[in-house]
Design an enzyme around this catalytic site. Structure first.
Site, PDB file in Angstrom:
ATOM      1  N   HIS A  29       0.852  -1.119   0.149  1.00 40.01           N
ATOM      2  CA  HIS A  29       0.083  -0.065   0.074  1.00 40.01           C
ATOM      3  C   HIS A  29       0.856   1.158   0.152  1.00 40.01           C
ATOM      4  O   HIS A  29       1.610   1.538   0.937  1.00 40.01           O
ATOM      5  CB  HIS A  29      -0.899   0.162   1.240  1.00 40.01           C
ATOM      6  N   CYS A  30       0.944   2.048  -1.096  1.00 37.47           N
ATOM      7  CA  CYS A  30       1.702   3.117  -1.398  1.00 37.47           C
ATOM      8  C   CYS A  30       1.102   3.777  -2.440  1.00 37.47           C
ATOM      9  O   CYS A  30       0.159   3.546  -3.154  1.00 37.47           O
ATOM     10  CB  CYS A  30       3.023   2.998  -1.237  1.00 37.47           C
ATOM     11  N   HIS A  31       1.544   5.226  -2.684  1.00 35.61           N
ATOM     12  CA  HIS A  31       0.945   6.062  -3.656  1.00 35.61           C
ATOM     13  C   HIS A  31       2.187   6.710  -4.279  1.00 35.61           C
ATOM     14  O   HIS A  31       3.129   6.864  -4.091  1.00 35.61           O
ATOM     15  CB  HIS A  31       0.165   7.056  -2.996  1.00 35.61           C
ATOM     16  N   TYR A  47      -7.420  17.717  -1.330  1.00 35.90           N
ATOM     17  CA  TYR A  47      -6.129  18.078  -0.667  1.00 35.90           C
ATOM     18  C   TYR A  47      -5.184  18.155  -1.966  1.00 35.90           C
ATOM     19  O   TYR A  47      -5.214  17.642  -2.786  1.00 35.90           O
ATOM     20  CB  TYR A  47      -5.574  17.345   0.447  1.00 35.90           C
ATOM     21  N   ARG A 122     -10.322   0.967  -6.097  1.00 34.26           N
ATOM     22  CA  ARG A 122     -10.660   1.257  -4.770  1.00 34.26           C
ATOM     23  C   ARG A 122     -12.149   1.928  -4.615  1.00 34.26           C
ATOM     24  O   ARG A 122     -12.308   2.683  -5.481  1.00 34.26           O
ATOM     25  CB  ARG A 122      -9.631   2.051  -4.214  1.00 34.26           C
ATOM     26  N   ARG A 128     -14.036  13.114   3.631  1.00 30.51           N
ATOM     27  CA  ARG A 128     -13.110  14.066   3.299  1.00 30.51           C
ATOM     28  C   ARG A 128     -12.112  13.798   2.492  1.00 30.51           C
ATOM     29  O   ARG A 128     -11.440  14.760   1.986  1.00 30.51           O
ATOM     30  CB  ARG A 128     -12.304  14.061   4.817  1.00 30.51           C
ATOM     31  N   TYR A 155     -11.958   1.442   1.625  1.00 26.78           N
ATOM     32  CA  TYR A 155     -11.608   2.597   2.642  1.00 26.78           C
ATOM     33  C   TYR A 155     -12.808   3.122   3.228  1.00 26.78           C
ATOM     34  O   TYR A 155     -13.707   3.715   2.699  1.00 26.78           O
ATOM     35  CB  TYR A 155     -10.570   3.414   1.932  1.00 26.78           C
ATOM     36  N   ASP A 247       2.257   2.991   3.248  1.00 24.89           N
ATOM     37  CA  ASP A 247       1.426   4.091   2.827  1.00 24.89           C
ATOM     38  C   ASP A 247       2.219   5.220   2.444  1.00 24.89           C
ATOM     39  O   ASP A 247       1.587   6.422   2.491  1.00 24.89           O
ATOM     40  CB  ASP A 247       0.337   4.507   4.119  1.00 24.89           C
ATOM     41  N   ASN A 252      -2.084  13.483   4.455  1.00 23.59           N
ATOM     42  CA  ASN A 252      -2.983  13.922   5.250  1.00 23.59           C
ATOM     43  C   ASN A 252      -2.568  13.431   6.724  1.00 23.59           C
ATOM     44  O   ASN A 252      -3.379  13.239   7.688  1.00 23.59           O
ATOM     45  CB  ASN A 252      -4.258  13.710   5.280  1.00 23.59           C
TER      46      ASN A 252
END
Ligand code: 0GY
Length: 290
Positions: A29-31, A47, A122, A128, A155, A247, A252
């Site tokens: 899990h990473c972006h 954001y 996803r 938010r 999520y 992550d 955030n």
């Protein structure tokens, strides 16, 4: 575009972890964010982060002792999956992806993503982060991606589980729950909310869970010992359906976690080499690379 007020960039120089992941280990899990000059952030984003390009992700992967990544489309890029797909294409088979799509996605776009290594979509229920999508739209997307053999990552916030559960259990694919279902650490592992989540995992063998993001849940802060009982309970009860990830670049968060410290959290929740191997190697390879 300046970062959102108060947005905290990722840790500039994480420590080298003491724990050595097994050869071939997967950060599941990473972006990637941007770079904005090439992949602008989506107008509907909630954001604006700092750039977190693929080169930095791959350097972190190597530094932490990992071999592969699962790159999850971040909400700041919304349905424009190009930055994520670009990272998959540059990874020489060492990355798979999870996309974010709407019902307007074409079969050709799905095929393009599938070829690049996307293996899931996803569904994000955090107000938010994303605008509401009607359930029938999500069901249609689920039916289409099921045909590709993809899964669905969900999520949500744990208090919303009772309302979402019937929808989740009717999904026609494997379902991967983000961030342990986001339990409230101060309520404890045995709280009815968390027990309900464990029961869901117990009854529905197509459910998987990421034992990720202790830094988001911890009240005590690093090294996140107050979250350990939550992660350990899931790893021990569902050893063949748990996944782990950094992550990175940690959208955030209030304090940028040290990714080396996050890696050193792994042996606290997976106590034996056999459990560590399932968590970091066998499980993600089965879900993403087979
Ligand atoms: C995460 C968590 C968050 C953000 C996103 O897609 C996203 O923007 O996933 C969050 O802010 O909780 O999974 O990285």
């Amino acid at each position: 575009m300046p970062m959102s007020p108060g947005y905290v960039p990722f840790h500039p120089n994480p420590s080298k972890p003491q724990f050595t992941p097994p050869p071939g280990a997967v950060d599941a899990h990473c972006h990637v964010f941007g770079p904005e000059s090439r992949f602008p952030f989506a107008p509907e984003r909630k954001y604006t982060p700092c750039d977190a390009p693929k080169e930095k992700l791959f350097a972190l992967r190597d530094f932490l002792g990992f071999d592969k990544n699962v790159i999850v489309q971040a909400s700041c890029h919304a349905k424009d999956n190009r930055a994520m797909v670009d990272a998959l294409e540059a990874a020489n088979g060492r990355a798979k992806g999870v996309a974010f799509v709407g019902e307007e996605v074409t079969d050709d776009e799905l095929k393009w993503m599938d070829r690049a290594g996307v293996r899931g979509v996803r569904f994000n229920f955090l107000k938010r982060l994303v605008d509401f999508t009607p359930r029938d739209v999500l069901q249609n997307i689920a039916a289409r991606v099921a045909k590709l053999g993809w899964h669905i990552v969900v999520y949500f916030e744990m208090p919303d589980l009772p309302e979402l559960e019937d929808f989740f259990t009717a999904l026609p694919t494997p379902v991967v729950v983000d961030h342990m279902g986001t339990p409230d650490v101060k309520k404890g592992v045995e709280h009815p909310e968390n027990r309900r989540f464990h029961r869901l995992m117990e009854v529905h063998k197509n459910f998987w869970v990421k034992v990720t993001c202790p830094e988001r849940m911890s009240l005590a802060g690093a090294p996140y010992d107050d979250v350990v009982p939550f992660g350990r309970a899931l790893v021990e009860r569902f050893p063949d359906r748990v996944l782990w990830g950094t992550d990175w670049p940690h959208p955030n968060v209030k304090v940028a976690p040290d990714d080396g410290q996050l890696v050193d959290y792994i042996p606290k929740i997976a106590l034996t080499a056999a459990l560590q191997r399932k968590l970091l190697l066998d499980n993600p390879l089965r879900l993403y690379w087979s």
